[in-house]
Design an enzyme around this catalytic site. Structure first.
Site, PDB file in Angstrom:
ATOM      1  N   LYS A 189       0.839  -1.198   0.000  1.00  0.00           N
ATOM      2  CA  LYS A 189       0.000   0.000   0.000  1.00  0.00           C
ATOM      3  C   LYS A 189       0.879   1.255   0.000  1.00  0.00           C
ATOM      4  CE  LYS A 189      -1.176   1.948   3.853  1.00  0.00           C
ATOM      5  NZ  LYS A 189      -1.683   2.087   5.229  1.00  0.00           N
ATOM      6  N   THR A 221      -9.094   6.131   8.320  1.00  0.00           N
ATOM      7  CA  THR A 221     -10.117   6.468   7.316  1.00  0.00           C
ATOM      8  C   THR A 221     -10.797   5.216   6.766  1.00  0.00           C
ATOM      9  OG1 THR A 221      -8.562   6.309   5.469  1.00  0.00           O
ATOM     10  CG2 THR A 221      -8.762   8.467   6.549  1.00  0.00           C
TER      11      THR A 221
HETATM   12  C1  R5P Z   1      -0.616   2.123   8.479  1.00  0.00           C
HETATM   13  O1  R5P Z   1       0.076   1.896   7.577  1.00  0.00           O
HETATM   14  C2  R5P Z   1      -1.471   1.196   9.280  1.00  0.00           C
HETATM   15  O2  R5P Z   1      -0.970  -0.095   9.350  1.00  0.00           O
HETATM   16  C3  R5P Z   1      -2.906   1.208   8.811  1.00  0.00           C
HETATM   17  O3  R5P Z   1      -3.013   0.428   7.661  1.00  0.00           O
HETATM   18  C4  R5P Z   1      -3.367   2.592   8.513  1.00  0.00           C
HETATM   19  O4  R5P Z   1      -3.065   3.430   9.569  1.00  0.00           O
HETATM   20  C5  R5P Z   1      -4.839   2.609   8.221  1.00  0.00           C
HETATM   21  O5  R5P Z   1      -5.189   3.881   7.818  1.00  0.00           O
HETATM   22  P1  R5P Z   1      -6.506   4.163   7.005  1.00  0.00           P
HETATM   23  O6  R5P Z   1      -7.621   3.463   7.732  1.00  0.00           O
HETATM   24  O7  R5P Z   1      -6.640   5.641   7.011  1.00  0.00           O
HETATM   25  O8  R5P Z   1      -6.309   3.630   5.632  1.00  0.00           O
END
Ligand code: R5P
Length: 288
Positions: A189, A221
């Protein structure tokens, strides 16, 4: 030993009190008409080992300040040893300055707590363990995979597969996959540092007609999880369950994830939500 429950973690503090069989003092709180907060610890803490339980989920700044108030007060009133249980450590994602001029907020929070002094900090699935080096007292990160595995073991799943929706520490999924006797994998990601947009690279996964457990540390989010759900659905996954230690739930994340097709969201009581079906109390108690 006594537990002081902050306003953000009353449920968890109560459970911890039950597991450890120690009294829980609920901090008294009220809001003045001008918006300032009032706190009082209505029992003596003198000479006691004190555990302050206060997570720092939304509203983060308010909950951090409350933690600071409680820590300073128990120290003032002669607590012997103070342990801070802060399951969600706010600002841990600002672990460095990614853009010129950014506030290094995780370090500022540590500096404030250091200046008052505590004996130990316990947190859970902190986004980046590097932030713990900012503390000048013992700071320990625990992993929720163990308590998630206990919960997952009791679920009726069809040929389960475990997926981390990003490349951040996928190895924390191993205990869950091992307990289920299955495999795990992860996606890659990327987040745009300016717009915050989340993009996930497609990858072929062995998920056709299988139940999938997406496991992450934080749902903010919800876009990270939604992207993973979209990839899984395209590849014919059966039921998709979303597990996250910290249900921050910013900007309608819960609805976004359910609308994308998740069957259920399951989180811990790190941040108290309706979906907090797994308690961290036994995990934390073991380390106290
Ligand atoms: C960050 O990389 C964490 O592991 C989570 O995947 C992240 O904080 C999730 O953020 P969001 O829900 O905004 O995509």
């Amino acid at each position: 030993m006594k537990i002081v429950a902050g306003s953000a973690s009353k449920r968890l503090a109560g459970k911890l009190g039950e597991v450890l069989n120690v009294p829980v003092i609920e901090a008294q709180y009220k809001l003045f008409p001008d918006g300032e907060s009032y706190f009082r610890i209505p029992e003596s803490v003198e000479g006691e080992d004190i555990i302050i339980v206060q997570t720092t989920g939304p509203p983060q700044d308010k909950h951090i300040l409350e933690l600071v108030f409680l820590l300073d007060t128990v120290k003032d009133f002669g607590a012997k040893k103070v342990t801070l249980v802060v399951p969600y450590l706010a600002y841990a994602r600002q672990d460095e300055r990614y853009l010129e001029g950014e506030v290094l907020s995780s370090k500022v929070v540590a500096k404030i707590l250091n200046s008052i002094g505590a004996n130990k900090l316990l947190t859970v699935d902190v986004h980046n363990e590097a932030v713990l080096s900012f503390y000048n007292f013992e700071a320990i990160n625990l992993f929720a995979s163990e308590v998630f595995a206990d919960y997952i073991e009791k679920m009726e799943l069809k040929d389960p597969f475990v997926l981390c929706p990003d490349q951040e520490r996928p190895e924390i999924l191993k205990p869950i996959a091992d307990r289920l006797g299955t495999e795990y994998d992860w996606l890659e990601k990327f987040r745009d540092r300016i717009t915050g947009e989340v993009k996930t690279k497609e990858k072929k996964l062995p998920v056709k007609d299988r139940d999938v457990l997406i496991v992450d540390d934080i749902i903010s989010t919800g876009w990270t999880v939604v992207n993973a759900i979209n990839i899984l659905k395209k590849q014919g996954a059966r039921d998709i369950y979303v597990f996250a230690t910290h249900l921050v739930f910013a900007e309608g994340a819960r609805e976004r994830i359910l609308n994308a097709g998740a069957k259920e969201i399951i989180g811990t009581d790190s941040i108290e939500r309706d979906e907090s079906k797994v308690t961290l109390a036994p995990l934390i108690a073991k380390h106290l």
